[in-house]
Scaffold this motif. Structure first.
Motif, mmCIF file in Angstrom:
data_model
loop_
_atom_site.group_PDB
_atom_site.id
_atom_site.type_symbol
_atom_site.label_atom_id
_atom_site.label_comp_id
_atom_site.label_asym_id
_atom_site.label_seq_id
_atom_site.Cartn_x
_atom_site.Cartn_y
_atom_site.Cartn_z
ATOM 1 N N VAL A 264 0.927 -1.279 0.145
ATOM 2 C CA VAL A 264 -0.143 -0.139 0.028
ATOM 3 C C VAL A 264 0.825 1.278 -0.070
ATOM 4 C CG1 VAL A 264 -1.646 1.259 1.337
ATOM 5 C CG2 VAL A 264 -2.047 -1.197 1.121
ATOM 6 N N GLY A 265 0.422 2.437 -0.770
ATOM 7 C CA GLY A 265 1.207 3.648 -0.693
ATOM 8 C C GLY A 265 0.714 4.520 -1.385
ATOM 9 N N THR A 266 1.225 5.823 -1.313
ATOM 10 C CA THR A 266 0.689 7.116 -1.928
ATOM 11 C C THR A 266 1.967 7.547 -2.870
ATOM 12 O OG1 THR A 266 -0.770 7.603 -0.226
ATOM 13 C CG2 THR A 266 0.075 9.331 -1.817
ATOM 14 N N VAL A 267 1.379 7.664 -4.076
ATOM 15 C CA VAL A 267 2.873 8.065 -5.112
ATOM 16 C C VAL A 267 2.233 9.386 -5.671
ATOM 17 C CG1 VAL A 267 3.586 5.965 -5.129
ATOM 18 C CG2 VAL A 267 1.812 6.383 -6.796
ATOM 19 N N GLU A 360 13.991 6.322 -4.521
ATOM 20 C CA GLU A 360 12.985 7.052 -4.994
ATOM 21 C C GLU A 360 12.045 6.122 -6.089
ATOM 22 O OE1 GLU A 360 11.584 10.021 -4.172
ATOM 23 O OE2 GLU A 360 13.196 9.893 -2.608
ATOM 24 N N VAL A 361 12.855 5.320 -6.786
ATOM 25 C CA VAL A 361 12.200 4.318 -7.738
ATOM 26 C C VAL A 361 11.506 3.268 -6.754
ATOM 27 C CG1 VAL A 361 12.512 2.529 -9.268
ATOM 28 C CG2 VAL A 361 13.959 4.614 -9.231
ATOM 29 N N GLN A 362 12.267 2.899 -5.701
ATOM 30 C CA GLN A 362 11.536 1.873 -4.515
ATOM 31 C C GLN A 362 10.249 2.311 -4.145
ATOM 32 O OE1 GLN A 362 13.847 1.445 -1.058
ATOM 33 N NE2 GLN A 362 12.127 0.240 -0.060
ATOM 34 N N LYS A 363 10.213 3.659 -3.797
ATOM 35 C CA LYS A 363 8.912 4.042 -3.245
ATOM 36 C C LYS A 363 8.076 4.242 -4.283
ATOM 37 C CE LYS A 363 11.357 7.257 0.016
ATOM 38 N NZ LYS A 363 11.654 8.686 0.541
ATOM 39 N N ALA A 364 8.447 4.551 -5.640
ATOM 40 C CA ALA A 364 7.239 4.645 -6.555
ATOM 41 C C ALA A 364 6.746 3.083 -6.991
ATOM 42 C CB ALA A 364 7.996 5.163 -7.802
ATOM 43 N N LEU A 365 7.726 2.254 -6.733
ATOM 44 C CA LEU A 365 6.920 0.931 -7.009
ATOM 45 C C LEU A 365 6.596 0.329 -5.753
ATOM 46 C CD1 LEU A 365 10.187 -0.463 -9.108
ATOM 47 C CD2 LEU A 365 7.885 0.284 -10.192
ATOM 48 N N ARG A 366 6.869 0.934 -4.462
ATOM 49 C CA ARG A 366 6.242 0.168 -3.478
ATOM 50 C C ARG A 366 7.020 -1.247 -2.954
ATOM 51 N NH1 ARG A 366 1.431 -0.596 -5.033
ATOM 52 N NH2 ARG A 366 1.812 -0.090 -7.154
ATOM 53 N N HIS A 367 8.183 -1.300 -3.344
ATOM 54 C CA HIS A 367 8.721 -2.571 -2.995
ATOM 55 C C HIS A 367 9.017 -2.573 -1.299
ATOM 56 C CE1 HIS A 367 10.574 -3.341 -7.360
ATOM 57 N NE2 HIS A 367 9.738 -3.880 -7.196
ATOM 58 N N ALA A 368 9.198 -3.568 -0.758
ATOM 59 C CA ALA A 368 9.399 -3.929 0.507
ATOM 60 C C ALA A 368 10.688 -3.291 0.812
ATOM 61 C CB ALA A 368 9.216 -5.297 1.028
ATOM 62 N N ASN A 369 11.424 -3.431 0.100
ATOM 63 C CA ASN A 369 13.103 -2.969 0.328
ATOM 64 C C ASN A 369 13.780 -2.502 -0.745
ATOM 65 O OD1 ASN A 369 14.379 -5.593 -0.248
ATOM 66 N ND2 ASN A 369 13.304 -6.372 1.032
ATOM 67 N N LEU A 370 15.003 -1.919 -0.616
ATOM 68 C CA LEU A 370 15.533 -1.504 -1.770
ATOM 69 C C LEU A 370 16.442 -2.540 -2.611
ATOM 70 C CD1 LEU A 370 16.756 0.929 -3.366
ATOM 71 C CD2 LEU A 370 18.519 1.091 -1.511
ATOM 72 N N ARG A 371 16.760 -3.725 -1.918
ATOM 73 C CA ARG A 371 17.181 -4.835 -2.457
ATOM 74 C C ARG A 371 16.537 -5.209 -3.627
ATOM 75 N NH1 ARG A 371 16.549 -10.024 -2.078
ATOM 76 N NH2 ARG A 371 15.180 -9.826 -0.433
ATOM 77 N N ILE A 372 15.399 -5.394 -3.610
ATOM 78 C CA ILE A 372 14.473 -6.016 -4.671
ATOM 79 C C ILE A 372 14.482 -5.197 -5.817
ATOM 80 C CG2 ILE A 372 11.915 -6.448 -5.264
ATOM 81 C CD1 ILE A 372 11.329 -7.214 -2.369
#
Length: 412
Positions: A264-267, A360-372
């Motif tokens: 879940v997230g707001t972008v 920022e890409v991680q936040k936009a994709l709503r990935h659980a962590n940066l590693r993914i």
């Protein structure tokens, strides 16, 4: 096994006559040893040899009740055991698990192992199955999911004494998958995305833009509804709070749940995507449905103005969408490997290649962590040339400054 005479020893005396045992004349004389239904060695005693012979024959032919269940187990098919395993456990599963496991069984396990006797499945069978999945381009995460389900069922069969051991225990899945990258095998270009948007009917065009311009997954797009709950035009925010799912067994059809992995997230609502959504609302409009909503953890039913429906105003199943997509993909000249998720890959790689920070890409994709994010899209990070001699030059400059400071100190 031979029938034992408990009243006499097997060895003979000097006169070649059989020697009596300590049990001679006491208790039942004849012993039959056999393997029961659970694979354990058992014995049964008889007073008369004729009775012992008859029971021994029944055991060896599989007629005796003591061994009959074992013969049935030898013929037990994987499909039959998997069905019993599912029915005995699904009452404790969450709603999504009750939907997912039967589907994965039906689509990915039963076609391969369903008609095989469960005791005949060996390590080679399992490795051959995994190899076919990988050759067919099955995502690594899906391979792990299907293998995990299969291994769990086979573990239960070991506990139930249906099979002696689990052939999956010999599989090192991490080693098999090692070297397979998360990186997408194909990413559309700008022109290919625009071509797809051109061939898609007007009522679905905004869905394409939500995939390419916001990186939404298909279920999240189909779960979009009119109003600020999802798209807040005034604040310029897109709230990804739900996805549309389908489960006739548990909800009688469609329902809303949280996005995959709780992402879940707001972008930011892209300006061009906002224009497409506004045009969709004006020209197509939403359709109201009474839908179960479990996004809060509790089930409630509410009226939902769904943005994307069929030409007849019906909600879209994955199967129906796949039929539509196949036609659009062909018309746009996309390869068979081009899926709706390819639009999400386009979104992410476009951000990466244009210098947007990975966080920022991680936040936009709503990935659980940066590693993914990095494992999937590291190949699209812009290449920056490192200045030659950078570190040495900085150290030399620092050394000069230290010497100057020392000389100044001596002058004082």
């Amino acid at each position: 096994m031979p029938i034992d005479d408990l009243w006499y020893l097997t060895k003979r005396g000097p006169d070649k006559k059989r020697l009596p045992s300590k049990r001679h004349g006491r208790g039942k004389r004849w012993r039959v040893r056999y393997t029961d239904a659970a694979g354990e060695t058992r014995e049964r005693l008889f007073e008369r040899k004729v009775d012992a012979d008859a029971f021994d024959l029944e055991c060896r032919s599989g007629v005796a009740a003591e061994v009959k269940a074992k013969r049935e187990t030898d013929r037990l098919m994987f499909a039959e055991y998997a069905q019993r395993w599912r029915e005995s456990r699904e009452s404790g599963w969450a709603t999504e698990t009750r939907r997912r496991i039967p589907q994965n069984l039906r689509k990915h396990l039963l076609p391969v192992f369903g008609e095989k006797p469960i005791r005949s499945i060996n390590l080679t069978d399992v490795l051959a199955w995994l190899s076919r999945l990988l050759d067919d381009g099955t995502p690594k995460s899906s391979v792990s999911l299907y293998f995990g389900l299969f291994k769990t069922i086979m573990n239960a069969a070991v506990i139930d004494k249906v099979i002696p051991d689990n052939p999956c225990n010999g599989v090192k899945l991490a080693q098999i998958l090692r070297g397979l990258s998360r990186a997408p095998k194909w990413v559309p270009t700008n022109d290919q995305v625009l071509r797809l948007a051109e061939v898609v009917p007007r009522r679905f065009r905004a869905a394409i833009w939500l995939g390419a311009g916001e990186g939404l997954r298909l279920g999240e797009v189909l779960g979009m509804e009119a109003g600020p709950r999802c798209a807040d035009f005034d604040s310029g925010d897109l709230h990804v709070v739900q996805q549309l799912r389908h489960s006739p067994e548990h909800f009688g059809g469609f329902y809303l749940s949280t996005p995959k992995s709780g992402s879940v997230g707001t972008v930011d609502l892209d300006a061009v995507v906002a224009e497409e959504l506004a045009a969709h609302l004006g020209e197509v409009g939403p359709v109201e449905f009474e839908l179960p909503d479990i996004t809060t953890g509790e089930r409630l039913t509410r009226s939902v103005p769904v943005l994307f429906t069929s030409a007849r105003g019906k909600l879209l199943t994955d199967t129906y969408w796949a039929e539509l997509w196949a036609d659009w993909r062909e018309a746009a000249g996309w390869p068979k490997g081009g899926t709706f998720h390819s639009l999400r890959h386009f979104f992410a790689t476009t951000l990466m290649s244009n210098g947007v920070e990975p966080q920022e890409v991680q936040k936009a994709l709503r990935h659980a962590n940066l590693r993914i994010t990095l494992e999937t899209y590291v190949h699209w990070l812009p290449k920056k040339d490192r200045p030659r001699g950078l570190v040495g030059g900085l150290l030399r400059q620092a050394g000069s400054e230290r010497r100057e400071a020392s000389t100044d100190q001596d002058r004082i």
